[in-house]
Write a protein that holds these residues in place. Structure first.
Motif, PDB file in Angstrom:
ATOM      1  N   CYS A  31      36.040  39.782  32.044  1.00 27.44           N
ATOM      2  CA  CYS A  31      37.056  39.719  33.095  1.00 27.44           C
ATOM      3  C   CYS A  31      38.140  40.771  32.881  1.00 27.44           C
ATOM      4  CB  CYS A  31      37.665  38.322  33.156  1.00 27.44           C
ATOM      5  SG  CYS A  31      36.549  37.076  33.836  1.00 27.44           S
TER       6      CYS A  31
ATOM      7  N   LYS B 269      39.224  38.996  45.682  1.00 22.55           N
ATOM      8  CA  LYS B 269      39.078  37.777  44.861  1.00 22.55           C
ATOM      9  C   LYS B 269      39.517  38.097  43.432  1.00 22.55           C
ATOM     10  CE  LYS B 269      34.843  37.396  46.606  1.00 22.55           C
ATOM     11  NZ  LYS B 269      33.456  36.908  46.849  1.00 22.55           N
ATOM     12  N   GLY B 270      38.693  37.744  42.457  1.00 23.44           N
ATOM     13  CA  GLY B 270      38.998  38.098  41.077  1.00 23.44           C
ATOM     14  C   GLY B 270      40.347  37.613  40.597  1.00 23.44           C
TER      15      GLY B 270
ATOM     16  N   TYR C  53      35.130  35.520  36.759  1.00 21.25           N
ATOM     17  CA  TYR C  53      34.547  36.226  37.884  1.00 21.25           C
ATOM     18  C   TYR C  53      33.586  37.289  37.364  1.00 21.25           C
ATOM     19  CZ  TYR C  53      39.180  38.155  36.765  1.00 21.25           C
ATOM     20  OH  TYR C  53      40.302  38.561  36.114  1.00 21.25           O
TER      21      TYR C  53
END
Length: 313
Positions: free
Chosen positions: A10, A35-36, A51
């Protein structure tokens, strides 16, 4: 994957988001992290959310320039050249980043359930906020934009449980006025059916949708996709919704025999010359034929639930 490798991955994805966003900005291309890490911050899950890629949205008009910029950075497209048929998710394209660790940037020029990608870009870009990330900053949607995207993702979750989990968390975090603002964005972008369906997948969301006056019953094919039905059941539902035999045949044709470009996008075997393409077609036909009885039973069972408006668990 254990917690430490997940955290390392990540962190590298966060750095990639910053690096790619900055490289696009240098070429006059704005990008929004969909997102993320941005979503993790909105949902208060910075330390827990995992993610697997970087989702960046750019204006549809700059999509081709953004792809060239990624290529200049040493990225390579994860899909072969050639546009697949129009039913494919051509609003996004994955790119592999250079380096020992396999990382992917999904470059978006739209989002699932959005009928007007230009309007989506205008709506989100006009209210972005910048967050600190991995030694730099990135643009992320505001709360209303995030709520819209969470609901739309829940309406098309693929095989992942994550979109539903994100929806449940977002319903706890965002107040009603944020969801009302998201409904306005859905109306501006032609995304009301998918937005309403996404919300309906959780009891709290279904109640919220009713309060907002959102549609209660979705088209069968859309409902099935949100409930992770088989592709065969979805296609059968789409066929049933078409009024004429000619329309059904035109709809069914590319699904039985997709274009060669589409086959190469979805099958590694199809990328090995004419023989590989032929074998991929034959394997596809065999798979689809074998799944038809189960898909028909699935469709019959789902139709009863759909008409009852049974969206939540």
């Amino acid at each position: 994957m254990t917690a430490l490798p997940q955290a390392i991955r990540c962190l590298n994805l966060d750095r990639a988001a910053v690096t790619v966003s900055a490289a696009l900005a240098e070429r006059g291309i704005e990008a929004i992290l969909l997102k993320g890490a941005g979503l993790a911050q909105r949902l208060g899950q910075e330390r827990h959310r995992v993610y697997t890629d970087v989702d960046l949205l750019v204006a549809p008009a700059t999509f081709d320039r953004a792809q060239r910029a990624l290529a200049d950075l040493g990225c390579r497209s994860a899909l072969p050249e050639g546009r697949p048929d129009r039913r494919s998710q051509w609003y996004e394209r994955p790119w592999r980043l250079p380096g020992a660790l396999p990382l992917t940037v999904d470059l978006h020029r739209g989002f699932h359930g959005v009928a007007d990608p230009e309007a989506l870009w205008t709506a989100l870009a006009g209210s972005t906020e910048r967050i600190a990330l991995a030694g730099g900053t990135v643009a992320v949607p505001d709360e209303a934009g995030t709520a819209l995207l969470v609901a739309l993702h829940a309406a098309a979750p693929g095989r992942s449980d994550r979109p539903r989990t994100d929806l449940l968390r977002a319903l706890d975090v965002f107040p009603a006025d944020v969801w009302r603002a998201a409904a306005t964005l859905a109306a501006r972008t032609g995304a009301v059916p998918s937005y309403a369906l996404g919300l309906s997948l959780a009891p709290a969301g279904a109640a919220l949708g009713a309060a907002l006056g959102l549609p209660r019953v979705s088209p069968a094919a859309v409902w099935l996709r949100a409930h992770r039905a088989s592709p065969e059941a979805v296609v059968m539902a789409e066929l049933a919704e078409l009024p004429t035999l000619r329309g059904r045949l035109r709809h069914l044709g590319p699904r039985v025999f997709p274009t060669s470009a589409s086959m190469r996008h979805g099958s590694r075997v199809a990328r090995h010359g004419p023989i590989g393409l032929l074998l991929a077609y034959l394997a596809r036909l065999a798979r689809k034929a074998g799944r038809l009885p189960a898909a028909l039973a699935e469709l019959r069972g789902a139709e009863r639930l759909r008409q009852q408006g049974s969206g939540g668990d």
